[in-house]
Every structure is written in structure tokens, then in C-alpha cells.
Scaffold this active site. Structure first.
Site, mmCIF file in Angstrom:
data_model
loop_
_atom_site.group_PDB
_atom_site.id
_atom_site.type_symbol
_atom_site.label_atom_id
_atom_site.label_comp_id
_atom_site.label_asym_id
_atom_site.label_seq_id
_atom_site.Cartn_x
_atom_site.Cartn_y
_atom_site.Cartn_z
ATOM 1 N N ILE A 1 16.028 -17.637 25.456
ATOM 2 C CA ILE A 1 16.919 -16.854 24.597
ATOM 3 C C ILE A 1 16.134 -15.774 23.870
ATOM 4 C CG2 ILE A 1 18.598 -18.706 24.211
ATOM 5 C CD1 ILE A 1 17.372 -19.018 21.369
ATOM 6 N N ASP A 2 14.823 -15.958 23.738
ATOM 7 C CA ASP A 2 14.016 -15.031 22.933
ATOM 8 C C ASP A 2 13.830 -13.665 23.593
ATOM 9 O OD1 ASP A 2 13.561 -16.788 20.811
ATOM 10 O OD2 ASP A 2 11.986 -17.815 21.934
ATOM 11 N N GLY B 1 12.594 -24.384 25.602
ATOM 12 C CA GLY B 1 13.779 -24.603 24.776
ATOM 13 C C GLY B 1 15.089 -24.491 25.543
ATOM 14 N N ARG C 1 10.614 -16.165 16.413
ATOM 15 C CA ARG C 1 9.465 -16.247 15.498
ATOM 16 C C ARG C 1 8.691 -14.925 15.484
ATOM 17 N NH1 ARG C 1 9.163 -20.053 11.469
ATOM 18 N NH2 ARG C 1 7.016 -20.559 11.010
#
Lengths: 412, 412
Positions: free
Chosen positions: A142-143, A12, A191
Site C-alpha cells: 500500500i505504501d 503487510g 513511515r
């Protein structure tokens, strides 16, 4: 170095991945690489022989600065996972033939878990076949869910955007008064890991109460308790702001965003369009309280908002890119560069390299003790962890009122 | 001035309304006002005798600077419309009794159409009753739909945020490749006027193609033609980005966001939760093309993003506040300050005052000739109009990585 370098981007978009690309390019040139190639759309594009010569795009120091300030993936990205070596040797033969043609000495891949899996497999294949190329991974997501590294480049900028935007949303919420109050639910990416959602707490300070509650995906979500808490808050406050992860789930494992299933739209292709976690909760709370409710999804804005990047993040992303080239040049392979935090206050960090076999496919979650006992907020430990990562700004290069990016023609 | 000044804020939040408040305060003090009161939540709060003394919050020049950088309405806002004078004289008597108690010489109201209606009625009442207080309006709305003024404070900062965010979304869209392409629909505020949606064109520049299509509410929306155009774009581009106003309507007058009605959620209170214009269109396009689609609502972020405010906008908002006090001090009443554009390039503007009777309740729409013939984009005239309004930055005062705002305790 004597040969050439090739670099790819995977997974991403983030606000910092191009800063790592800039770091790879500059360090490779500084260390004597003849050519620095960029894979167009990662390993998937490379398999189609899509690549470019980065020196045609980065022609001077201003280009380097613009690249650092360009969001998403300058080279294009992919979500391609290599097959196991024993399953499909042809893919590997093809990749290495291309690498040989381009005289590649170092292969750098910037990405998350799947990308580290790619580094592991390519490096294994090189060892098995006695190929001299070196393969190094650069963390990016980014997670912030990669194992072994203190944090991942890209996370700090996303966290800064989230903290700032949530603060502006809180101010907005107090502007107008409604008879039964107003409840704003802000949906944040992540998520399985709550690192981004927890960053909403950064809005809290001397001049702002911060969000009233924060729900991470690591903690089972109880809709009834949630509703009771919102009602209690509405007795005290005219505006309530709640940050929720897109991935919050009930005890039985169902995603909250699935609860509105019966009302969701199924298109002609059979794709189900979910109403979203914030959308569902805001409808539900409106029904339970009669309050005005608003659902806000920070959506892709939170991962591509280069205009509000964190200086610490952009510099670390650049360092990580440079460290990857250095490691390859010094003979390392099958490694990922990691960020090590030497000190919180003053914040000091550095890079090391770690064996990619220990990293690939592991997912780092927010520790339970960094969430309050009742599961509705992050603790000071969490905030102390993330605060140094959002420090400092990278002024956008403004042209005619809008940030300038480094450009490349698309669809190559 | 010899008496006191009272100032209120009304209508939706913007990034610039507090800069007008700062301008009112500073000019009032400079011109000798003894006290500058702020209505808490506008005229509605004033009717409940809720007000504060601004000197308790603006104690030095740094506070003024912070106020200029604080989004939403520092004083709190309202959406209250005064009754006609002949309908309910008691309301007027009550307001004027409070004004007399506070020894008010000048009453400044910062807001949009409804606020100018308030100025008109209060000024009419003062004239009828021979009351000496003066009433002046300050324009404010991100929607830019006020008549007689070249543009409204608040619009430029929202336009800058929209142009920047749409550009970052375009970069994000090119990051990953999908078999049938990816279509991103960005929903932008503006129920009747397309000024904000048109600002998406600001993303276009030497380094960016800009959005592929822009749909304003002024032009009837044709779903079939829209779908054909998207399909055609997908033959040429792997990523298509379209900006739509939340208020686009079909020829028969139905809002596009109502087309998903059958699938929307009705809560226990009977509130219908609309899927949103972008949500509906992205589901529809996914069904028609098999593409990956994304719906992004810029939501409240576009009106409260002080961190990306336009310097021109913030300075003009400040000037407009000061000009309102000056006008009242010089004996004007029943007037609104307007912005006059003297020149486009170089951009030069100034303030004038105009009779509020000519302004109230008129809605300024985007001229038809500023939209392309096929209705899918804005023209260069539109861009030349908005471009000067987004120039320059107002650096946020960063404290620990997050913008600082001026604080006041809530629920007063």
C-alpha cells in the site's frame, strides 16, 4: 509449463495481494502447471515445510472472484529476510531441497522491498548452483514505495479508501458547531513515503473542499508554523481537517509522535506505547487554540478495506500475478514484474519485467515538486498521478449484508 | 397541506439522517407544501434566524438520490436543549414568531432523545397558546437507544460498517505471525448502550469466526477475568480480536478509559486527553502477555460511512421522514414516528406515531438476556434482531473514483 508452481505472500496486508494470488493461480493452471502450491506464511513457513495445494481452495470461478475480494494475505504472510548466501548456506540448501521435492519450476513471491530481496538471493543461488527453477517477484505494498514500477498493486485501493473516508470525515466535521471551532487530525500510514497521506487530497472535488492541509513525511515538520496555520484557518472556517502521515518528523529528525514521550505509557515488558502523531497534535492544538479537537487514525482499516477496493487496482494486481507466471514460464528469473503507465488520460497501463537487482531495498519517495512550496499540500501532478488508480469498483459479494471472503482454516 | 414546512436536524451525524431529510422534503412537496425550509444547525440556528429554502438545493430527482447518500447532517446539527417553558418563555416567543413569519404549518425535527424533548416542549407550548402549528419528531441515532421504536434510522448502516470493518480487521490479524500472538482491541461507540458494539458479531459467518469476545457497557467489566480469557485464547489462536464499547466500566463505576489517567496528557486549558478504552486495554494486555497488541478506534468513521450504508436503513429513514410530514398534515402533533417490526423472517416493518411524552429522555439498553451469561458475547437473539437492518446496499454515485455528496456552501 511442465513442472509445478509455488507462490508466497510477504509483508503487510493489502486489499489487492490476493488478487495477485488469483492471477498467479489461474495463469499457472492455464499454462499447464500440474500443481500450484501456496507457502503458508511465506518463505518462513516454507522453511518449516508449511504449504498447501491451492486447487483445494480455489475449486471454481466463484472462488477466484471471492479470493480477489478477500483482504490481507490468504496464504498468511511473514517479515522474514533471508541471510546472505555466504553467511548461511544451509538455509538455501533447505529451501531448494523442498522445491525439488515439490518439483517446482517457478517460484513467485508477492511482496515489497524485502520480498524482492528474497527473489534476488534465491535466483542468485539458483544461478550459482545451476538449478533450473525460476524466481519472479510481484510488487505489492500500500505504501507505493517500490522503485522502477509506476505504482504498486494495493496502493490504489488504499488511496480510494483514504480519499473516501477523509471526505466522509470532512462532512462529519461540519455537522456540529463549536465555540472555538473543531480541528480534526487524520493520521495516515506511511513511515517514510507520503503516497498514502497525499491521497487524502482525493476528497477534494466539486462537492467538497478536501482536507485543509496535508503533511507528508518527506517534508520536515515545523510545529510552530503548523499551529499558526491552524489558527489562521480557524478564523475562516468552523471545521478544519488536516491529514498527517504517521511518519512526519521535525527538522532535527525526531518523530512528532515521540514528542509526547514523557506522557507515554511503558508497560511491564518495557514496550513504549506512543500516543500517535494525530493524538499528540490534537492534544497540542486543543491546548493552543481551545478548539475541540479529534484524532482519527485510519489504522489497519486503510490497508484491508476490500469492500471499497479500486477496480483498476484489483485488475492490475491480477495481471501482475499472471505476468509473473508467464515470465517464469518463458525462462525469466531474478526479475520483478512492474507496471508501466502508457498514458494518463485515458489511463492505460501494461506490465514489463525488470531485473530485481535494480529494485531491491530502494525506497521511492514523493518527488519534492509534487508537494506545494510551503509543504502543506500535494500538487495537481500528484493528484493526476493517483486519480486513475482509484477508478472503478469491485462490488463485494454480499452474503446476509456482509462481504463474503474466501476462507481457509487457520493455524495449518 | 396549505402552509409551509420547516425541518431541522439535531445531535450526532449518521449515514441515514439526510435520507430522512429527503423523505420530509419529497412528501411535503407531494402533499402541496408551498415551501420547505431547513433550519441551519437545528433549533439553535433557527433562534438566530438561520434557515434555507430546500428547493434551492434539491432541484431534481438526482439531487434527492445524492442527498440520501450524503453522510452527517446536510443542514448542520446542534446539541441545544430548550429551557423549560416556565423558565424562559422568551425563547418560545421568539421561535413561534419566526414560525409565524415563515407561515409554518408543520415543524419536523430529526434527532435523538434531546430532539424529542424539543418536540415535546414546542408542541406543549403550541397547545397552551392555542397555536395551530404541528410538531413531529423523526428518530435518528446510530446508538439505537431510543425507546418505543423497534430501532432507529442510522443504526443499521453503522452496524453494517462495524460488522464489515471488524471482519476485515480479523483477516488482517491473521496475516502475520508473532511469537506471542497478536491481540487487537477494536473500540466502538456507545457510552451506555451496547447496540453498536454488539454489531461486531455480524462479522461471524461461514467464512469467519467473528470477534473472539464482545464487551458491552451494560455489563460490568472485570479486568482480571478479561486478562485470563485473553491468555486462554492466545493458547489456541495466533490472533485474537476483541470488540469493546468505549463506555465499558468496572464494577465500581469507573470507566476503563479512565484507568490510564495517571499517564494521560493535560493541556494548557486543563482538558484531559484520555488514552481511550482500546488504547488502555491494549497497553495492559501487552504488559501482561508480551503479545503484540493493536488498538483500533472505529471513531467517527462508523457514523459517517455512507459508502457502506444499509439499503434497509436508508429506505426506512426516508419512510420515517415522509411519515412525519403525513402525520403533521393529518393533524398530529407532539408525536414521534416509530418503526414497528411486523416480522423478522421475512423482515417486514412499518411506521406508526407515538406520543413523544412517552419517549423523551428514556434510554433503551441491550436486554441482559441478549448477552451471554458470562457477559463476553451477544446471543443469537441479538444477531437475529440486527441482521435484517443491515441488508442491501445503496450504491454510492461514484464521480472520478470517489462517492459524490449533495453540496451546500457552509457557514451560512
Amino acid at each position: 509449463m511442465k513442472g509445478n508452481v509455488i507462490v508466497g505472500q510477504s509483508g503487510g496486508p493489502t486489499a489487492a495481494i490476493n488478487s495477485s494470488l488469483a492471477g498467479v493461480y489461474r495463469t499457472a493452471i492455464d499454462r499447464g502447471a500440474k500443481k500450484v502450491y501456496g507457502m503458508i506464511h511465506g518463505i518462513q513457513g516454507l522453511l518449516q515445510e508449511r504449504y498447501l495445494d491451492l486447487s483445494q481452495y480455489i475449486t471454481n470461478d466463484l472462488d477466484t472472484e471471492l479470493l480477489k475480494r478477500t483482504p490481507a494475505a490468504f496464504l498468511g504472510s511473514c517479515r522474514y529476510k533471508l541471510p546472505e548466501i555466504h553467511e548461511d548456506m544451509e538455509v538455501y540448501k533447505k529451501i531448494f531441497a523442498i522445491l525439488d521435492k515439490l518439483e517446482i519450476e517457478a517460484f513467485i513471491y508477492i511482496g515489497g522491498n524485502d520480498s524482492m530481496d528474497t527473489i534476488k538471493k534465491l535466483s542468485d543461488y539458483a544461478i550459482i548452483t545451476g538449478h533450473p527453477a525460476r524466481f519472479i517477484g510481484c510488487p505489492k505494498t500500500i505504501d507505493n514505495d517500490l522503485a522502477l514500477t509506476d505504482h504498486t498493486p494495493g496502493y490504489g485501493s488504499a488511496a480510494k479508501y483514504i480519499g473516501t473516508s477523509v471526505k466522509e470525515i470532512i462532512r462529519d466535521g461540519y455537522c456540529l458547531e463549536y465555540e472555538n471551532g473543531v480541528v480534526t487530525i487524520v493520521e495516515i500510514m506511511g513511515r517514510n513515503a507520503g503516497w498514502l497521506t497525499g491521497a487524502a487530497a482525493l476528497a477534494k472535488g466539486e462537492d467538497c473542499d478536501g482536507p485543509d492541509m496535508i503533511y507528508l513525511p518527506e517534508i520536515p515538520f515545523d510545529l510552530e508554523k503548523f499551529t499558526q496555520r491552524v489558527k489562521k484557518l480557524l478564523q475562516k472556517k468552523s471545521s478544519v481537517v488536516i491529514a498527517v502521515s504517521e511518519g512526519i518528523r521535525l527538522k532535527d529528525g525526531r518523530y512528532v509522535c515521540e514528542l509526547g514521550d514523557s506522557i507515554d505509557f511503558v508497560d511491564a515488558f518495557g514496550h513504549k506505547q506512543l500516543s500517535g502523531t494525530a493524538g499528540y497534535l490534537s492534544s497540542f492544538i486543543a491546548g493552543e487554540t481551545g478548539s475541540k479537537t479529534r484524532a482519527i487514525e485510519l489504522s489497519t482499516l486503510q490497508r484491508s478495506a476490500s469492500h471499497l477496493a479500486s477496480r483498476v487496482d484489483i485488475l492490475e494486481a491480477y495481471q501482475v500475478g499472471g505476468a509473473a507466471v508467464k515470465a517464469a514460464d518463458e525462462g525469466d528469473s531474478g526479475k520483478m514484474v512492474v507496471l508501466v503507465r502508457h498514458s494518463d488520460d485515458p489511463y492505460q497501463s501494461g506490465t514489463e519485467v525488470k531485473d530485481v537487482h535494480k529494485i531491491a531495498n530502494d525506497e521511492k519517495l514523493v518527488p519534492r515538486e509534487w508537494v506545494t512550496k510551503d509543504g502543506t499540500y500535494v500538487t495537481d501532478e500528484f493528484i493526476n498521478y493517483v486519480r486513475p488508480l482509484i477508478q472503478g469498483d469491485v462490488s463485494p459479494v454480499m452474503v446476509d449484508g456482509i462481504p463474503r471472503h474466501l476462507y481457509r482454516p487457520l493455524n495449518l
